[in-house]
Scaffold this motif. Structure first.
Motif, mmCIF file in Angstrom:
data_model
loop_
_atom_site.group_PDB
_atom_site.id
_atom_site.type_symbol
_atom_site.label_atom_id
_atom_site.label_comp_id
_atom_site.label_asym_id
_atom_site.label_seq_id
_atom_site.Cartn_x
_atom_site.Cartn_y
_atom_site.Cartn_z
ATOM 1 N N ASP A 42 0.851 -1.186 0.000
ATOM 2 C CA ASP A 42 0.000 0.000 0.000
ATOM 3 C C ASP A 42 0.888 1.238 0.000
ATOM 4 O O ASP A 42 1.573 1.520 0.975
ATOM 5 C CB ASP A 42 -0.909 -0.012 1.233
ATOM 6 N N MET A 43 0.859 1.995 -1.110
ATOM 7 C CA MET A 43 1.688 3.198 -1.210
ATOM 8 C C MET A 43 1.245 4.294 -0.243
ATOM 9 O O MET A 43 1.980 5.259 -0.013
ATOM 10 C CB MET A 43 1.663 3.733 -2.640
ATOM 11 N N ALA A 44 0.057 4.173 0.327
ATOM 12 C CA ALA A 44 -0.428 5.178 1.273
ATOM 13 C C ALA A 44 0.130 4.966 2.675
ATOM 14 O O ALA A 44 -0.034 5.815 3.543
ATOM 15 C CB ALA A 44 -1.954 5.185 1.315
ATOM 16 N N ALA A 45 0.776 3.810 2.900
ATOM 17 C CA ALA A 45 1.340 3.502 4.221
ATOM 18 C C ALA A 45 2.820 3.836 4.255
ATOM 19 O O ALA A 45 3.546 3.621 3.279
ATOM 20 C CB ALA A 45 1.121 2.032 4.551
ATOM 21 N N LEU A 46 3.283 4.349 5.386
ATOM 22 C CA LEU A 46 4.684 4.713 5.546
ATOM 23 C C LEU A 46 5.532 3.449 5.672
ATOM 24 O O LEU A 46 5.254 2.592 6.511
ATOM 25 C CB LEU A 46 4.845 5.573 6.803
ATOM 26 N N PRO A 47 6.579 3.294 4.858
ATOM 27 C CA PRO A 47 7.437 2.105 4.970
ATOM 28 C C PRO A 47 8.126 2.041 6.336
ATOM 29 O O PRO A 47 8.437 3.071 6.946
ATOM 30 C CB PRO A 47 8.467 2.303 3.857
ATOM 31 N N ALA A 48 8.378 0.820 6.791
ATOM 32 C CA ALA A 48 9.087 0.636 8.057
ATOM 33 C C ALA A 48 10.574 0.939 7.867
ATOM 34 O O ALA A 48 11.101 0.916 6.754
ATOM 35 C CB ALA A 48 8.899 -0.792 8.553
ATOM 36 N N GLY A 49 11.240 1.208 8.976
ATOM 37 C CA GLY A 49 12.674 1.451 8.944
ATOM 38 C C GLY A 49 13.454 0.156 8.960
ATOM 39 O O GLY A 49 12.887 -0.929 9.068
ATOM 40 N N GLY A 50 14.751 0.267 8.860
ATOM 41 C CA GLY A 50 15.628 -0.890 8.910
ATOM 42 C C GLY A 50 16.833 -0.580 9.773
ATOM 43 O O GLY A 50 16.924 0.476 10.395
ATOM 44 N N VAL A 51 17.768 -1.494 9.819
ATOM 45 C CA VAL A 51 18.961 -1.345 10.653
ATOM 46 C C VAL A 51 20.191 -1.230 9.758
ATOM 47 O O VAL A 51 20.389 -2.047 8.854
ATOM 48 C CB VAL A 51 19.118 -2.550 11.606
ATOM 49 N N GLY A 52 20.994 -0.197 10.002
ATOM 50 C CA GLY A 52 22.281 -0.100 9.331
ATOM 51 C C GLY A 52 22.281 0.628 8.006
ATOM 52 O O GLY A 52 23.320 0.735 7.364
ATOM 53 N N TRP A 53 21.140 1.144 7.577
ATOM 54 C CA TRP A 53 21.054 1.865 6.315
ATOM 55 C C TRP A 53 20.881 3.355 6.583
ATOM 56 O O TRP A 53 20.281 3.761 7.573
ATOM 57 C CB TRP A 53 19.867 1.376 5.487
ATOM 58 N N VAL A 97 13.145 5.022 0.704
ATOM 59 C CA VAL A 97 13.865 4.421 -0.417
ATOM 60 C C VAL A 97 13.047 3.245 -0.944
ATOM 61 O O VAL A 97 12.843 2.249 -0.252
ATOM 62 C CB VAL A 97 15.276 3.956 -0.003
ATOM 63 N N TYR A 98 12.549 3.396 -2.181
ATOM 64 C CA TYR A 98 11.783 2.351 -2.847
ATOM 65 C C TYR A 98 12.677 1.660 -3.865
ATOM 66 O O TYR A 98 13.526 2.303 -4.492
ATOM 67 C CB TYR A 98 10.567 2.943 -3.563
ATOM 68 N N ALA A 99 12.497 0.361 -4.051
ATOM 69 C CA ALA A 99 13.305 -0.388 -5.010
ATOM 70 C C ALA A 99 12.408 -1.365 -5.760
ATOM 71 O O ALA A 99 11.516 -1.984 -5.180
ATOM 72 C CB ALA A 99 14.436 -1.135 -4.307
ATOM 73 N N ALA A 100 12.664 -1.483 -7.059
ATOM 74 C CA ALA A 100 11.881 -2.380 -7.910
ATOM 75 C C ALA A 100 12.807 -3.053 -8.905
ATOM 76 O O ALA A 100 13.852 -2.497 -9.271
ATOM 77 C CB ALA A 100 10.786 -1.595 -8.641
ATOM 78 N N PRO A 101 12.445 -4.248 -9.402
ATOM 79 C CA PRO A 101 13.295 -4.941 -10.376
ATOM 80 C C PRO A 101 13.333 -4.201 -11.713
ATOM 81 O O PRO A 101 12.498 -3.343 -12.006
ATOM 82 C CB PRO A 101 12.612 -6.307 -10.530
ATOM 83 N N HIS A 102 14.295 -4.569 -12.513
ATOM 84 C CA HIS A 102 14.463 -3.987 -13.845
ATOM 85 C C HIS A 102 13.160 -4.058 -14.637
ATOM 86 O O HIS A 102 12.485 -5.084 -14.677
ATOM 87 C CB HIS A 102 15.558 -4.745 -14.596
ATOM 88 N N ALA A 126 10.584 -1.371 0.102
ATOM 89 C CA ALA A 126 10.951 -0.037 0.558
ATOM 90 C C ALA A 126 11.515 -0.107 1.966
ATOM 91 O O ALA A 126 11.360 -1.084 2.696
ATOM 92 C CB ALA A 126 9.746 0.898 0.522
ATOM 93 N N MET A 127 12.178 0.992 2.347
ATOM 94 C CA MET A 127 12.689 1.179 3.701
ATOM 95 C C MET A 127 12.773 2.672 3.985
ATOM 96 O O MET A 127 13.153 3.447 3.107
ATOM 97 C CB MET A 127 14.069 0.541 3.871
ATOM 98 N N ALA A 128 12.403 3.078 5.189
ATOM 99 C CA ALA A 128 12.588 4.451 5.628
ATOM 100 C C ALA A 128 13.984 4.556 6.234
ATOM 101 O O ALA A 128 14.295 3.879 7.215
ATOM 102 C CB ALA A 128 11.528 4.842 6.652
ATOM 103 N N MET A 129 14.837 5.394 5.629
ATOM 104 C CA MET A 129 16.244 5.506 6.068
ATOM 105 C C MET A 129 16.529 6.864 6.653
ATOM 106 O O MET A 129 16.095 7.885 6.111
ATOM 107 C CB MET A 129 17.182 5.279 4.880
ATOM 108 N N PRO A 130 17.277 6.936 7.741
ATOM 109 C CA PRO A 130 17.654 8.231 8.328
ATOM 110 C C PRO A 130 18.775 8.880 7.543
ATOM 111 O O PRO A 130 19.491 8.233 6.780
ATOM 112 C CB PRO A 130 18.138 7.838 9.733
#
Length: 279
Positions: A178-189, A239-244, A271-275
């Protein structure tokens, strides 16, 4: 007068203990400055301030930034860009023409591709990165959209499968439904923005606690005023990522949003929310 300066170990190692101590004592540090990240005024006598050392092949420039924008760090930049900045600061003839960087064609202007990224290095490919603003939870958020220029296989694999998304999910990215939802964060990025430009997407090395460039622009990417204002407000980049072949180079942010929603609907978007952070 002593300054409220942060001098990282990396910066201290480059400039030496004596110079670092002089800065902290206020001998060589300005009171007022323009933040090298957000380009707004700062005051090292009144607020925490980061020392940022820009290093080219032959030139080094010490700059200052709000500690809330970026941490104290060493940043490698192209020698000519650094010399252009020095010419601009010192007012040498021709400085304006040589120090000016081109403005992005649109808020969704693509960055120059970089070398293959760490988890996707088995098959030679470059990552295209596009800056833009996306509306999430009723707020415009700064975003990067990452898409390889060809399929990426798992390291060591002889197959032809595109494993870009599985590899990223193993590194902490999350499936977008769902593009309307905020992506969760991750560790180390984290995302490095310095001198008002996008430099890199960083990932922890896992060894010494330092960060390596997962993606790095060949030349720092100018971003729009709106994007920079949004990232200074949120201190976070989506940060959103998609295949070629999933997104393509879209000329407008509304078309980019449509492409992202289509990719998410087909299970082809993570996706990931990055600081904001540095090396």
């Amino acid at each position: 007068m002593p300054r409220m300066l942060d001098v990282s170990d990396d910066v201290r190692a480059e400039i030496g203990d004596e110079e670092a101590d002089r800065l902290l004592a206020g001998d060589n540090a300005p009171g007022a400055y323009d933040c090298t990240s957000c380009r707004t005024p700062g005051d090292s006598e009144q607020e925490r301030t980061s020392t940022v050392l820009f290093i080219g092949e032959e030139t080094a420039v010490l700059a200052f930034a709000h500690a809330t924008c970026i941490p104290s760090q060493v940043v490698s930049v192209a020698e000519e860009q650094l010399k252009g900045a020095v010419r601009s600061i010192t007012g040498e003839p021709g400085a304006e023409a040589q120090a000016t960087v081109p403005a992005p064609a649109s808020p969704a202007a693509p960055a120059a591709p970089a070398a293959p990224a760490a988890p996707a290095a088995a098959r030679q490919a470059t990552l295209g990165v596009t800056c833009g603003l996306v509306l999430v939870e009723d707020d415009l958020r700064p975003a990067l959209v990452v898409e390889p220029n060809s399929p990426i296989a798992r390291p060591g694999s002889a197959g032809l499968d595109d494993d870009f998304l599985p590899l990223l999910m193993e590194q902490g990215f999350h499936q977008v439904t769902d593009m309307a939802a905020l992506p969760a964060g991750g560790v180390g990025w984290s995302v490095l923005v310095a001198m008002g430009q996008l430099h890199a997407v960083l990932q922890d090395s896992g060894e010494t606690g330092s960060q390596n460039a997962w993606w790095k622009a060949h030349q720092p990417l100018p971003v729009s005023d709106g994007w920079r204002a949004a990232v200074n407000k949120s201190q976070t980049v989506l940060v959103y990522a998609a295949p070629h072949g999933s997104i393509g180079q879209q000329p407008r942010e509304d078309l980019m949003r449509e492409a992202l929603e289509k990719a998410a609907a087909h299970g082809r978007l993570v996706a990931m929310a990055m600081p904001l952070a540095g090396t």
